[in-house]
Design a protein around this motif. Structure first.
Motif, short mmCIF file in Angstrom:
data_model
loop_
_atom_site.label_atom_id
_atom_site.label_comp_id
_atom_site.label_asym_id
_atom_site.label_seq_id
_atom_site.Cartn_x
_atom_site.Cartn_y
_atom_site.Cartn_z
N VAL A 127 -28.70 23.01 -9.29
CA VAL A 127 -29.47 22.79 -8.05
C VAL A 127 -30.89 23.30 -8.20
CG1 VAL A 127 -29.72 23.64 -5.67
CG2 VAL A 127 -27.53 22.70 -6.44
N GLU A 128 -31.84 22.46 -7.79
CA GLU A 128 -33.26 22.83 -7.82
C GLU A 128 -33.80 23.14 -6.43
OE1 GLU A 128 -35.34 19.68 -9.71
OE2 GLU A 128 -34.19 19.80 -11.59
N THR A 129 -33.15 22.60 -5.39
CA THR A 129 -33.61 22.80 -4.01
C THR A 129 -32.43 23.15 -3.13
OG1 THR A 129 -35.38 21.17 -4.32
CG2 THR A 129 -34.81 21.76 -2.06
N ILE A 130 -32.58 24.15 -2.30
CA ILE A 130 -31.56 24.49 -1.31
C ILE A 130 -32.16 24.33 0.08
CG2 ILE A 130 -32.07 26.97 -1.39
CD1 ILE A 130 -29.01 27.38 -0.88
N VAL A 131 -31.44 23.63 0.93
CA VAL A 131 -31.91 23.32 2.29
C VAL A 131 -31.05 24.09 3.28
CG1 VAL A 131 -32.29 21.51 3.98
CG2 VAL A 131 -32.63 21.02 1.55
N PHE A 132 -31.70 24.82 4.17
CA PHE A 132 -31.01 25.56 5.22
C PHE A 132 -31.24 24.91 6.57
CE2 PHE A 132 -31.45 28.90 2.03
CZ PHE A 132 -30.24 29.58 2.13
N ASP A 133 -30.17 24.73 7.34
CA ASP A 133 -30.32 24.48 8.77
C ASP A 133 -30.74 25.80 9.40
OD1 ASP A 133 -29.90 23.25 11.40
OD2 ASP A 133 -28.15 24.56 11.49
N LYS A 134 -31.53 25.77 10.47
CA LYS A 134 -32.03 27.03 11.04
C LYS A 134 -31.05 27.60 12.06
CE LYS A 134 -35.24 27.63 14.30
NZ LYS A 134 -34.75 28.75 15.14
N THR A 135 -30.87 26.90 13.18
CA THR A 135 -30.08 27.45 14.27
C THR A 135 -28.61 27.52 13.89
OG1 THR A 135 -31.64 26.55 15.87
CG2 THR A 135 -29.47 27.23 16.70
N GLY A 136 -28.04 28.71 13.95
CA GLY A 136 -26.65 28.91 13.61
C GLY A 136 -26.42 29.19 12.13
N THR A 137 -27.47 29.04 11.33
CA THR A 137 -27.35 29.30 9.89
C THR A 137 -28.25 30.47 9.51
OG1 THR A 137 -26.84 26.98 9.47
CG2 THR A 137 -27.52 28.31 7.60
#
Length: 878
Positions: A544-554
């Motif tokens: 993996v080169e990129t990790i994406v986070f959801d904001k609310t609740g994460t």
């Protein structure tokens, strides 16, 4: 040339229908939100305002929708019209799939059937998807064809129905099954009646092998091994065994050993035999094939040697290898089952039943699939709306966050559309279902299922190594047999020489090392708060080169609390009295801060005011219960009512503008300051004028900043996607480890963003809600928090227990160590051959030597596989 995307009334990025007003660019390309526009501009250069420089073909939003919806129209069996005829898509659950070769074998079986146009299998989800002409091959015919050589296939919808017998004794799968609530679809499959039977048979076979194998090993330990040692030692005890087989002609013991060892070989080693058969059929050598060569050769050699009256009988090798390799498989299965149990205890259920409102005013509970378009559905407060539809009467408040993203609960009036999967938070909803009687959450489920079924499990490294050894083993067997004949031996001696060569040359322990490596990896992952079902996740995670986070609740807890307040104390109490009647998360926070503080329910935390003081909770305690609240009204973004003769308004700043209430410039400045900090400003006022503000926000999740920093130090790009507006996301974007933030992105836009990021390199997505599920499924690695919904858990490849974001960083550390540890285990698996081959060449090989080699190899592999892959500083606090 104009390379702009076609509009077709849909968002140019995510393909969602456009509602007015839309967001448009200079070239009139339209988007459903500013978030989709920003994602398109940043990740798909040239799609906003013209073509990209390369002129390469791009996938439009409508194209993506067609990709997503192809096969999403009818649950387990999807119908689609093609140019060359009618086609159905059928999903099957197949028990017995354990490796990537199982995928290829079952695909080849399905594709040989008449009328089948495509087949795709996934051993990770134990699913086979078949596109076929039902007039030429029915689903039942396909099921029967796939049920071969130990595999058991059945329609996937039957897997979710057959979780057990009904309470009234009815058969499972007829709609009366007592299916437990609070489970995921994956859990219902994994705990289905057929699945339990399969696992019980697997356990029974293993127990049979251990019990009867131990019984047969007793003569080896007490008689055979001392006899072999007596040939090399003059110790008085061993001298008792010297010549112990001088009078043995072999025939007396043949029936017992042949029958019982053969039973162990077939029953306990049957999965190995099947794996070998599949590998030979596909011409793809596997680790199971090498183990099968060893146990079958040892059994054949032992049988012939017994008949000839020889003492070097290798039945013990057959028993040990079969028991060890299958024991490792049993251990791996048990670890995966415990991982499933841990996850399903953390997830919430989806809607499977509806409360139908009958004409006489009574209600009856029916399966959602039985609803008709002319039915009416009653949904009390606190329950999920089962299907999309229209509110038929009255008024209620609905929380659509699970489906539509981070939107707050809104008020619905008669005639308003409601979304299936959302929650009625106050009031009662009477709904007229849409003609299709489905919900948006059901469509998300089908989308996730299709993406999962299209994902093939990665080829096991052990099988790749096995492919290199098979030619060596075949050559050794051939040379040994030919050498025996060249020396004047008979066909029998040539056969025995070939079997002996297979016994010492075949690296059977590769199959054992693979299973043990996987099981210990998954066990260590669970111990560190990481729940994984497919070990290949770590191979993908390492890339993996990129990790994406959801904001609310994460990155945040998703739970609203009062950060500070600046308003008269009596007005705050009046506002809290109104908020008692609202279901908005901010309302609960204000009520808890003001009215419940005296009970200590909020931990006696004082609420700071911007003027340096604190809310006086006790000042009005004597009169609070006596206050009169009249004419209460709930708005989409606030509440209103008369408290002790004063009209009080509480809510979003826009509500005050809509109602024509005055807001002083100084208060507007404080409102803007709260938004800049990523908080929610709640304005309070009375009698036509705003008098103060309560700032509400959700708390950042513990350790999020450290996790982001650690990931960035590993060289992983960190991206945040949120449905909140830009100002609410600024607090996150200020972190130096966050590379990019996209705000106001709807759920469909998140999925499109993941696909666009995937064009730059492998992507991982971390989320918690049902609205995140398609994005989780679209990512190379989906990561779901333990408090996430069932659909998010089904879509993810990896789950984080206890909402510990630090486990995300630990998962990356595990991934970095997996390949090195696996290579070490594969090298150690060859210790058996390193011991047996030289001894055989020297002419001293006997069953005792092979047993010592087996036990030594086993101990080394288990010891190495059990060592921790995570450093002490990275482990969670106990």
């Amino acid at each position: 040339m104009d390379d702009r995307r076609p509009d077709n009334g849909r968002c140019a990025l995510c393909g969602e229908p456009l509602d007015e007003p839309t967001v448009a660019t200079a070239d009139s390309t339209r988007f459903c939100s500013t978030g989709c526009r920003d994602v398109s501009a940043a990740l798909e250069p040239g799609t906003v305002g013209g073509s990209d420089e390369s002129g390469a073909a791009r996938t439009t939003g409508t194209d993506r929708e067609s990709e997503t919806e192809s096969g999403d129209d009818a649950g387990a069996i999807d119908a689609a019209t093609e140019d060359d005829g009618r086609s159905e898509r059928t999903f099957f659950r197949v028990d017995g799939m354990h490796a990537a070769t199982c995928e290829s074998f079952l695909e080849s079986i399905a594709e040989t059937r008449d009328g089948v146009t495509n087949a795709a299998a996934s051993y990770v989800t134990e699913t086979v998807r078949v596109d076929h002409d039902p007039d030429r091959t029915s689903p039942i015919d396909l099921r029967d064809a796939l049920s071969t050589v130990g595999y058991t296939a059945y329609l996937r919808e039957d897997a979710t129905a057959e979780t057990g017998e009904s309470e009234d004794g009815g058969e499972p799968g007829n709609g009366d099954s007592a299916e437990p609530t609070g489970t995921t679809r994956r859990d219902r499959e994994m705990t289905g009646l057929r699945k339990r039977r399969t696992e019980d048979v697997f356990e029974l076979r293993y127990v049979f092998g251990v019990v009867f194998g131990s019984f047969l090993l007793v003569p080896f330990v007490t008689i055979f091994y001392p006899t072999y040692l007596a040939e090399f030692s003059d110790w008085w005890f061993l001298s008792l065994y010297e010549g112990g087989f001088a009078s043995n002609d072999g025939y007396l013991h043949v029936p017992v050993f042949v029958v019982l060892t053969g039973a162990i070989l077939y029953l306990t080693g049957r999965p190995l035999l099947r794996g070998a058969y599949v590998g030979v059929t596909l011409r793809q050598p596997t680790a199971e094939l090498l183990a099968t060569v060893t146990i079958v050769s040892a059994y054949a050699y032992g049988t012939v040697a017994f008949v000839l009256g020889w003492t070097d009988i290798y039945y013990d090798l057959t028993i040990l290898v079969a028991a060890l390799v299958m024991g490792a498989a049993f251990y791996e299965t048990d670890v995966k089952r415990r991982a499933m149990d841990r996850l399903t205890a953390l997830t919430v259920s989806q809607v499977d039943e509806a409360r139908r409102l009958d004409p006489d005013g009574t209600t009856s509970t029916v399966p959602v699939s039985d609803l008709a378009a002319d039915d009416r559905v009653l949904v009390p407060a606190g329950e999920r709306i089962p299907v999309d539809g229209v509110l038929a009467e009255g008024e209620c408040t609905v929380d659509e966050a699970i489906v539509t993203g981070e939107s707050l609960p809104i008020t619905k009036a008669a005639g308003d559309d409601v979304v299936g999967g959302s929650v009625v938070t106050s009031g009662v909803a009477v709904i007229d279902p849409d003609p299709e009687t489905t919900s948006r959450i059901d469509r998300l489920v089908r989308s996730v299922w299709n993406v999962q079924s299209a994902d093939h499990g990665g080829q096991r490294r052990g099988n790749a190594i096995a492919g290199r050894f098979v030619p060596i083993v075949v050559a050794a067997v051939g040379l040994a047999g030919l050498g025996a004949i060249a020396r004047g031996g008979t066909a029998t001696t040539a056969f025995l020489a070939a079997c002996l060569a297979a016994i010492v040359a075949s690296p059977w322990a590769l199959g054992f090392a693979t299973r043990v490596s996987v099981a210990t990896l998954l066990r260590e992952a669970m111990e560190n708060g990481i729940v994984v079902f497919d070990e290949t996740v770590f191979d993908r995670l390492r890339d993996v080169e990129t990790i994406v986070f959801d904001k609310t609740g994460t990155l945040t807890t998703g739970e609203m609390t009062v950060r500070h307040a600046d308003a008269p104390d009596d007005l705050l109490v009046a506002a809290a009295l109104l908020e008692q009647r609202s279901s908005h998360p901010a309302a609960a926070a204000i009520e808890a801060a003001v009215l419940d503080a005296e009970t200590g329910s909020d931990g006696d935390r004082p609420d700071a005011r911007t003027d340096g003081g604190a809310i006086d909770r006790d000042g009005d305690r004597e009169t609070r219960d006596d206050r009169e609240v009249r004419e209460f009204r709930s708005h989409a973004t606030g509440v209103e009512g008369i408290v002790d003769g004063d009209r009080v308004l509480v809510g979003h700043p826009d509500l005050f503008a809509d109602r024509g209430w005055a807001v002083e410039p100084s208060l507007e400045t404080r409102i803007d300051d709260a938004r800049e900090r990523g908080h929610l400003p709640v304005v309070v006022g009375r009698n036509g004028s705003a008098e103060g503000i309560v700032v509400v926000g959700d708390e950042p999740r513990t350790g999020w900043a450290e996790t982001v920093t650690n990931l960035r130090e590993r060289g992983v790009e960190v991206v945040v996607l949120t449905g909140d507006d830009r100002r609410a996301a600024d607090a996150v974007s200020a972190h130096p480890g966050v590379d990019r933030v996209f705000a106001s992105v709807p759920p469909a836009g998140k999925t499109a963003a993941i696909r666009a990021l995937a064009n730059e390199g492998p992507v991982a997505m971390v989320g918690d809600g049902t609205n995140d599920a398609p994005a989780l499924a679209a990512a190379d690695v989906g990561v779901c928090l333990g408090s996430g919904t069932a659909l998010a858990a089904d879509a993810a490849a990896l789950a984080i227990a206890d909402d510990d974001l630090g486990a995300v960083d630990r998962a990356f550390e595990l991934a970095e160590g997996v390949r090195t540890r696996s290579r070490q285990n594969y090298r150690l698996a060859l210790v058996y051959n390193a011991i047996a081959i030289p001894v055989a060449i020297a002419g001293f090989l006997n069953p005792l030597v092979t047993t010592v080699a087996v036990l030594t190899t086993t101990a080394l592999v288990v010891a190495n596989a059990s060592r921790s892959r995570i450093s002490g500083r990275s482990r969670p606090a106990q």
